[in-house]
Design a protein around this motif. Sequence first.
Motif, mmCIF file in Angstrom:
data_model
loop_
_atom_site.group_PDB
_atom_site.id
_atom_site.type_symbol
_atom_site.label_atom_id
_atom_site.label_comp_id
_atom_site.label_asym_id
_atom_site.label_seq_id
_atom_site.Cartn_x
_atom_site.Cartn_y
_atom_site.Cartn_z
ATOM 1 N N ALA A 205 0.834 -1.201 0.000
ATOM 2 C CA ALA A 205 0.000 0.000 0.000
ATOM 3 C C ALA A 205 0.868 1.250 0.000
ATOM 4 O O ALA A 205 1.759 1.369 0.837
ATOM 5 C CB ALA A 205 -0.898 0.012 1.231
ATOM 6 N N ALA A 209 -3.098 -2.675 -3.480
ATOM 7 C CA ALA A 209 -3.717 -2.754 -2.175
ATOM 8 C C ALA A 209 -4.834 -3.775 -2.070
ATOM 9 O O ALA A 209 -5.145 -4.221 -0.977
ATOM 10 C CB ALA A 209 -4.269 -1.382 -1.784
ATOM 11 N N GLY A 235 -5.269 -3.564 7.314
ATOM 12 C CA GLY A 235 -6.261 -3.934 6.302
ATOM 13 C C GLY A 235 -5.968 -5.320 5.761
ATOM 14 O O GLY A 235 -5.356 -6.162 6.421
ATOM 15 N N THR A 273 -3.999 -0.881 3.659
ATOM 16 C CA THR A 273 -3.834 0.564 3.862
ATOM 17 C C THR A 273 -2.436 0.950 4.318
ATOM 18 O O THR A 273 -2.061 2.118 4.228
ATOM 19 C CB THR A 273 -4.866 1.065 4.888
#
Length: 287
Positions: A205, A209, A235, A273
């Motif tokens: 990321a 992603a 994430g 993220t």
Amino acid sequence: GDGPGRSFAAHVSLLKRRLWKPGWRKSKESVKRNRPERVANDEAARHFECSRVEDEASRLVDICWEAEEELRLDAQGPDSPFAHRRLVERLGGRCRHPCFEAPRDFGILGEAAEHHIHDVVVVKKALSAVEVAQVHQAAKHPSAAKRIRYFIVPPFSARLERPLRELAPAVFERILSLVEWADALLWHALPPVAFPEAEYIVYEAPPDAAVGPHLDEDSAVTVVVMLSHSSEFAGGSNRFFGSGGKPREERLDFGDALLFRGEHLEHWVEPVTAGRRTILQLEVCRR
């Protein structure tokens, strides 16, 4: 007129003047002007032909490697450490082998359905730290072929079944044992002949992603093994749709594995993220 006294050369010259149309013959100047374009087209054609030849050569090398490995497996006999993979590939999950072991710690993300087609098996600590390190090392091998993935946001991916078989055969066998166990437990979906395809996939990321909702075409069983610690990224949880339409979520930790019916269960990866998320994905394909 064309009298009999006209020479043969004059006849030819006259015929050319009558039949030759403008544009049929390019002048030396026009040829010189178009030479860069022609050279560029020739270079593109040569590049395309070289790429085609390289792809064909790579395919032939893979065929020869598979044939050589098959001969080696036959020579080692049914009790070799590779025999379990042969049973999975040739005879499917209905066949058993003495090295088959059920995992000690596992759970099932299930639904109220008898066929279990949307169930997901979660195996804790499926691979040890040493085995995960062996997978990372196999991904650095020259035989790990980079693969282009056609997602909206593509992660880095490399085909890994060949270096895994060569450098970490016990890890490869362990994952296939999990496939056979989960299939016998829930699905009974392994075909008589199957073809394992392993991929080493890295999500960073930004921008690599996420992967959107999709199915794994022709994958009777798909395995996802987490190769990163949960503290290394944010994430990136796995999500699944089921018959009820409500997404289910599972966040894996280091060494954990997911097993599910890739060709039937829609799944995706939430955006990463921060950090770097690395997985090993193996699809037991029908062709």
